[in-house]
Design an enzyme around this catalytic site. Structure first.
Site, PDB file in Angstrom:
ATOM      1  N   GLY A   1       0.819  -1.214   0.000  1.00 47.90           N
ATOM      2  CA  GLY A   1       0.000   0.000   0.000  1.00 47.90           C
ATOM      3  C   GLY A   1       0.847   1.255   0.000  1.00 47.90           C
ATOM      4  N   LEU A   2       1.138   1.763  -1.196  1.00 48.31           N
ATOM      5  CA  LEU A   2       2.043   2.904  -1.314  1.00 48.31           C
ATOM      6  C   LEU A   2       1.317   4.222  -1.535  1.00 48.31           C
ATOM      7  CD1 LEU A   2       4.959   1.327  -3.380  1.00 48.31           C
ATOM      8  CD2 LEU A   2       4.874   1.821  -0.929  1.00 48.31           C
ATOM      9  N   ALA A   3       0.313   4.493  -0.695  1.00 45.12           N
ATOM     10  CA  ALA A   3      -0.205   5.855  -0.616  1.00 45.12           C
ATOM     11  C   ALA A   3       0.759   6.643   0.277  1.00 45.12           C
ATOM     12  CB  ALA A   3      -1.620   5.847  -0.048  1.00 45.12           C
ATOM     13  N   VAL A   4       0.405   7.853   0.623  1.00 39.75           N
ATOM     14  CA  VAL A   4       1.347   8.710   1.345  1.00 39.75           C
ATOM     15  C   VAL A   4       1.783   8.079   2.669  1.00 39.75           C
ATOM     16  CG1 VAL A   4       1.673  10.955   2.429  1.00 39.75           C
ATOM     17  CG2 VAL A   4       0.455  10.797   0.268  1.00 39.75           C
TER      18      VAL A   4
ATOM     19  N   ALA B   1      -9.315   0.403   5.152  1.00 39.14           N
ATOM     20  CA  ALA B   1      -9.922  -0.529   6.108  1.00 39.14           C
ATOM     21  C   ALA B   1     -11.152  -1.195   5.513  1.00 39.14           C
ATOM     22  CB  ALA B   1     -10.294   0.211   7.390  1.00 39.14           C
TER      23      ALA B   1
ATOM     24  N   SER C   1      -0.775   6.367  14.616  1.00 38.90           N
ATOM     25  CA  SER C   1      -1.295   7.714  14.818  1.00 38.90           C
ATOM     26  C   SER C   1      -0.233   8.752  14.443  1.00 38.90           C
ATOM     27  CB  SER C   1      -1.690   7.925  16.284  1.00 38.90           C
ATOM     28  OG  SER C   1      -2.523   6.887  16.735  1.00 38.90           O
TER      29      SER C   1
ATOM     30  N   LYS D   1      -6.483   2.749  19.510  1.00 35.79           N
ATOM     31  CA  LYS D   1      -6.357   3.738  18.437  1.00 35.79           C
ATOM     32  C   LYS D   1      -7.703   4.415  18.168  1.00 35.79           C
ATOM     33  CE  LYS D   1      -4.558   5.836  14.778  1.00 35.79           C
ATOM     34  NZ  LYS D   1      -5.682   6.325  13.994  1.00 35.79           N
TER      35      LYS D   1
ATOM     36  N   HIS E   1      -8.226   6.925  20.854  1.00 40.44           N
ATOM     37  CA  HIS E   1      -7.359   8.068  20.511  1.00 40.44           C
ATOM     38  C   HIS E   1      -8.062   8.989  19.529  1.00 40.44           C
ATOM     39  CE1 HIS E   1      -4.714   9.948  17.505  1.00 40.44           C
ATOM     40  NE2 HIS E   1      -3.856  10.159  18.475  1.00 40.44           N
ATOM     41  N   ASN E   2      -8.627   8.409  18.489  1.00 43.21           N
ATOM     42  CA  ASN E   2      -9.293   9.219  17.466  1.00 43.21           C
ATOM     43  C   ASN E   2     -10.546   9.892  18.007  1.00 43.21           C
ATOM     44  OD1 ASN E   2      -7.296   8.059  15.878  1.00 43.21           O
ATOM     45  ND2 ASN E   2      -8.633   7.743  14.135  1.00 43.21           N
TER      46      ASN E   2
ATOM     47  N   GLU F   1      -9.449  12.801  19.843  1.00 41.46           N
ATOM     48  CA  GLU F   1      -9.056  13.774  18.805  1.00 41.46           C
ATOM     49  C   GLU F   1     -10.275  14.556  18.303  1.00 41.46           C
ATOM     50  OE1 GLU F   1      -7.909  13.155  14.183  1.00 41.46           O
ATOM     51  OE2 GLU F   1      -6.605  12.108  15.601  1.00 41.46           O
TER      52      GLU F   1
ATOM     53  N   LYS G   1     -14.212  10.085   8.982  1.00 43.48           N
ATOM     54  CA  LYS G   1     -13.951   8.781   8.377  1.00 43.48           C
ATOM     55  C   LYS G   1     -14.520   7.617   9.170  1.00 43.48           C
ATOM     56  CE  LYS G   1      -9.946   9.867   5.531  1.00 43.48           C
ATOM     57  NZ  LYS G   1      -8.552   9.493   5.169  1.00 43.48           N
TER      58      LYS G   1
ATOM     59  N   ARG H   1     -20.071  17.472  13.830  1.00 43.47           N
ATOM     60  CA  ARG H   1     -19.629  17.322  12.435  1.00 43.47           C
ATOM     61  C   ARG H   1     -20.809  16.972  11.534  1.00 43.47           C
ATOM     62  NH1 ARG H   1     -13.567  14.673  11.957  1.00 43.47           N
ATOM     63  NH2 ARG H   1     -12.678  15.616  13.830  1.00 43.47           N
TER      64      ARG H   1
END
Length: 481
Positions: free
Chosen positions: A9-12, A76, A128, A182, A185-186, A189, A259, A286
């Site tokens: 997976g070569l996204a950023v 995911a 993260s 995680k 955590h989000n 956030e 997301k 949101r």
């Protein structure tokens, strides 16, 4: 040459993690479903480095040292399951698959059991810190198959952020524990971002402050107890100008995306029966923001009517500092309450102080007071509520007058502060020894014979009253407290 680890997976995020791994002395094999990405990466940004490109999954797996370690940095959901099925025929017993995406923790628990049944190991590792964290050192929360931890620990801890020489990465627990932490955590956030946005709106709409002036305030705040990544980037955002020299933030449409991790956090809180009020309000805020057209129409129909005294600018700015700090403490308190509840449900042995240490660097919610959370759990590992720790109890009590002042100032002027005010309501609800739920439970017994407990009898003795004289004495069931 064989690779120490492979990444798909070569996204950023994937590219940055590969560059991070290579910079720490690891040889990395890479694969992407779109092969041109591999060619462009290996021939460009990664040229001359110990990064091996593969055009097929067979070639990719063949480049890996045994036991093979494959990290997935892909979307995911179903794509993760699809890649697992593609990899299974190519892997051997003892090989390890690591999911570094934002997967839902029940999916991770299911995948751990599935791969272990095949003789392989699976780790769900929440990563993260966004693009910068992936490149320079993220916070990583691995969980899943404990047998695999010794194999991946040197790599994951080496690439993670470090604070005071300690890696912001440690084993969280079995099953979906890593991705659960995680997720929380989000959720925190979401809450932190909403709180900052609410303070920004008071600065803009009540005090008439311009972005540069706000940036000066956030810069000052970042030098004290509010020091954090989100305060820092808010300062930077407020200073950025558009091509015409005007503040860019003023030209951004006021609709926020999401997301799903905040929604998952709120949903899990409902399932666990944990009052995650602040984070849930941040998720709803949101959702409300996304209905721009509906809000525009309502603004023409539902006029503000009220009177408020002229705001004392300096006093309100000072009060907002303390209110923001107090509300942030509530956000972390609720997040920890959710982790404690889930740990009981899933039989995880979570290290709560250790989790705070993992969040001190490399992640979006990193802040200066996480060290104080570690100290609180070091003193009392069984601490049920973070706000009951002596340090935090004093901090939040001292901030209370300013907190009330800010909430009142906003409500008197029709400024929405769902996260800030729900945090205060939670604080007041928590410190109220006798609330109003006795009436609520009487209502439930009246219309549904749901029973109640009495203040003059021991707990767990249940009673039913025939309120109308016609309902009889039969109770429906014992209620769930």
């Amino acid at each position: 040459m064989k690779a120490d680890i492979g990444l798909i997976g070569l996204a950023v995020m994937g590219e940055n993690l590969v560059m991070n791994m290579e910079s720490k002395g690891f040889t990395v094999a890479v694969y992407n479903r779109t092969v041109s990405r591999v060619e462009n990466f290996v021939g460009g940004r990664a040229k001359g480095l110990n990064i091996l490109g593969a055009k097929t999954l067979e070639e990719f797996v063949g480049l890996l040292k045994k036991p093979r370690k494959v990290m997935l940095m892909i979307k995911a959901g179903q794509p993760v399951d699809d890649f697992i099925e593609l990899l299974l025929p190519l892997l051997e017993k003892g090989d390890i698959i690591i999911d570094g995406g934002n997967s839902h923790y029940p999916d991770t628990a299911r995948r751990v059991a599935y791969l272990e049944s095949k003789g392989l190991y699976f780790i769900g590792a929440g990563v993260s810190g966004g693009e910068e964290g992936a490149l320079k050192g993220p916070s990583i929360s691995p969980g899943g198959s404990p047998e695999a931890w010794a194999e991946v620990e040197p790599i994951l801890q080496a690439i993670s952020a470090h604070v005071d020489g300690e890696p912001c990465c440690d084993w969280v627990g079995e099953g979906g524990a890593g991705h659960f932490v995680k997720m929380v955590h989000n959720g925190i956030e979401y809450g932190d971002m909403q709180l900052i946005a609410e303070v920004y709106q008071i600065m803009r709409d009540v005090l008439g402050m311009k972005p540069d002036e706000m940036a000066d305030v956030f810069e000052k705040w970042n030098e004290g107890k509010l020091e954090s990544y989100l305060i820092e980037i808010t300062r930077d955002i407020l200073r950025v100008k558009d091509e015409d020299g005007q503040p860019l933030v003023d030209k951004i449409l006021d609709t926020a995306g999401q997301k799903g991790t905040g929604k998952w956090t709120a949903q899990n809180a409902l399932e666990e029966g944990v009052p995650l009020t602040l984070i849930t309000e941040a998720v709803f805020a949101r959702a409300l923001s996304s209905n721009k057209e509906g809000r525009m129409e309502a603004s023409r129909v539902l006029a503000y009517k009220g009177e408020a005294p002229k705001a004392d600018k300096e006093a309100l700015i000072k009060a907002m500092h303390d209110a923001l700090y107090a509300a942030k403490l509530v956000s972390y308190t609720q997040g920890y309450m959710l982790m404690r509840s889930a740990a009981k449900t899933y039989r995880w042995n979570l290290n709560y102080g250790g989790i705070a240490m993992m969040w001190r660097g490399g992640c979006i919610i990193r802040s200066v007071f996480l060290g104080k959370i570690k100290e609180a759990y070091d003193k009392n590992p069984d601490l049920e509520n973070l706000m009951l720790d002596p340090y935090f109890a004093k901090e939040i009590t001292d901030a209370q007058p300013a907190w009330r002042q800010v909430c009142a100032a906003a409500m008197l002027r029709g400024i929405p502060m769902p996260a800030m005010t729900s945090a205060l309501a939670f604080f007041d609800g928590l410190r109220t020894a006798r609330g109003s739920a006795n009436l609520l439970q009487a209502q439930r017994d009246y219309f549904g014979a749901h029973t109640y407990e009495r203040v003059d009898r021991p707990r767990n003795e249940f009673f039913h009253t025939n309120w109308t004289g016609e309902g009889g004495d039969t109770a429906s069931s014992i209620y769930n407290a």
